[in-house]
Design an enzyme around this catalytic site. Structure first.
Site, short mmCIF file in Angstrom:
data_model
loop_
_atom_site.label_atom_id
_atom_site.label_comp_id
_atom_site.label_asym_id
_atom_site.label_seq_id
_atom_site.Cartn_x
_atom_site.Cartn_y
_atom_site.Cartn_z
N TYR A 95 35.94 33.24 -17.66
CA TYR A 95 37.08 32.91 -17.25
C TYR A 95 37.75 32.25 -18.00
O TYR A 95 39.25 32.19 -18.66
CB TYR A 95 36.86 32.96 -15.45
CG TYR A 95 37.15 34.45 -15.04
CD1 TYR A 95 38.25 35.21 -14.65
CD2 TYR A 95 35.87 34.61 -15.09
CE1 TYR A 95 38.38 36.56 -13.95
CE2 TYR A 95 36.19 36.32 -14.18
CZ TYR A 95 36.92 37.37 -14.39
OH TYR A 95 37.18 38.25 -13.23
N GLU A 137 33.57 38.86 -7.47
CA GLU A 137 32.27 39.80 -8.46
C GLU A 137 31.10 39.02 -8.26
O GLU A 137 29.75 39.94 -8.02
CB GLU A 137 32.75 39.24 -9.69
CG GLU A 137 33.85 40.36 -10.16
CD GLU A 137 34.93 39.70 -11.54
OE1 GLU A 137 34.34 38.67 -11.98
OE2 GLU A 137 35.75 40.34 -11.57
#
EC number: 1.14.12.17
Length: 404
Positions: A95, A137
């Site tokens: 990310y 997630e």
């Protein structure tokens, strides 16, 4: 939490994103793969070439900006994407890389219009959105590993059988190489297949719907051979599976994932509508509904070009013979002379609302559909014209999400 000042800055960029969103995401992927070529092992190269991935990301960024003051609105989309990320092996450490390149792309495309204040606001907003993805997630990774027969990452499966279902679709029956139990799944879910194709620099991953009922000692995927037409590239993975993978070969699979699943607690009639290879999740749903919900009426409608490319027909018809609550209908766009002689279809041409109203007993039902995007747009439009509530319309895209 974002400050009101940051929220207002993000909202002020919505008109800009509407115009320049795809330019930003195209530039983003160029910068991302230049600085981190290892990520080419994760992303679908065909979707990149066709611009589908760029368009999907642009839509996601636009939606995030539009709803930045009430991000819970896009939580269902976050969950859908998070399932795909978990299936592909996207991790928390990816990310910051994405954030850095997305901000750089915004600055590169917008130039002086991307002021330090706007870039700072988007950095803060991205951090909040990334945290939401990472949290969801992490939970999905934990569920995949902890469930009975579950695992993390990719697991070796052997091709037990390879079965030609039509001129363009072949099924692969996959059993775990370690001989241990496999995770169950919900009808409609998919697995990711990771392959190393001879002569290719990168590994390739694709998602394929599981096309049989859960509870079997194998997973079955039914794969269409995607040959490039109208300027689109060949499907590298589908051609590899069709042409080179044989019985006894090993494929690497991630655990089942996906949010497009049939609601077995809803006892109303169910209508399953598919086009082309979009029938794969529908067949899994049909198996389960027929065998576990004997009181629920199920209408199964499939559209294909003709009988030569119509896969899994005999299996579906056999289910309908064994279960009186199941009705099946075939719509062939261009039936062959043999199709006509055998009366092998119920409608010639395309699925339309008048025909749906003839074969579907009631619109007070749950509707599920999947197939090529033009097909899905037509079905969605017909159902809305009929007055089917939004809550009863369920669909899934193969590949990056688009808009109907």
């Amino acid at each position: 939490m974002l400050s009101n000042h940051t929220i207002q800055i993000i909202k002020s960029t919505v008109p800009v994103l509407e115009v320049h969103g795809t330019d930003i995401t195209k530039r983003f992927y160029q910068m991302l793969f230049t600085s981190h070529p290892e990520l080419l092992n994760i992303f679908n190269h065909a979707n990149q070439k066709q611009g589908r991935q760029q368009a999907a990301l642009a839509n996601a960024v636009y939606a995030a900006a539009l709803h930045i003051d009430k991000l819970e609105t896009i939580l269902p989309v976050v969950k859908q994407i998070a399932h795909k990320h978990r299936s592909l092996g996207i991790k928390a450490e990816h990310y910051p890389i994405v954030g850095e390149n997305l901000l750089a792309a915004i600055k590169d495309v917008l130039g002086s219009a991307a002021t330090p204040e706007i870039l700072q606001a988007w950095a803060e907003a991205y951090g909040v959105i990334a945290d939401a993805f990472i949290s969801v997630e992490a939970e999905l990774y934990d569920q995949a590993e902890r469930q009975s027969g579950g695992w993390t990452g990719f697991r070796a499966f052997r091709v037990e059988r390879k079965v030609r279902e039509s001129d363009v679709i072949t099924s692969f029956y996959l059993v775990p190489q370690d001989g241990q139990a496999i995770a169950s799944f919900e009808p409609g879910q998919y697995i990711s297949v990771k392959v190393e194709i001879p002569g290719e620099t990168n590994t390739h991953m694709r998602q394929y719907s599981l096309s049989d009922a859960p509870g079997k000692p194998y997973y079955r995927i039914s794969v269409k051979r995607e040959e490039g037409i109208k300027g689109n590239p060949d499907g590298q993975v589908s051609l590899y599976l069709h042409n080179q993978v044989e019985q006894g070969d090993v494929l690497w699979l991630s655990a089942p994932a996906g949010e497009f699943t049939v609601n077995l607690s809803d006892k109303r009639p169910v209508v399953l509508i598919s086009g082309g290879v979009g029938l794969t999740p529908m067949v899994s749903m049909l198996h389960t509904l027929a065998e576990t919900n004997p009181g629920s009426q199920v209408t199964f409608i499939h559209a294909a070009q003709n009988g030569q490319v119509h896969a899994l027909r005999e299996q579906v018809e056999e289910l309908a013979l064994r279960h009186s609550q199941v009705s099946v209908y075939w719509c062939y766009e261009k039936p062959t002379e043999q199709d006509k002689m055998l009366k092998a279809f119920h409608k010639e041409g395309y699925i339309d609302l008048p025909w749906l109203q003839q074969v579907v007993p009631t619109k007070e039902a749950s509707f599920y559909f999947c197939g090529p995007i033009p097909f899905m747009k037509a079905v969605n439009s017909a159902l809305k014209e009929w007055g089917v509530p939004e809550a009863d319309i369920h669909y899934e895209f193969f590949g990056p999400s688009s808009s109907l």
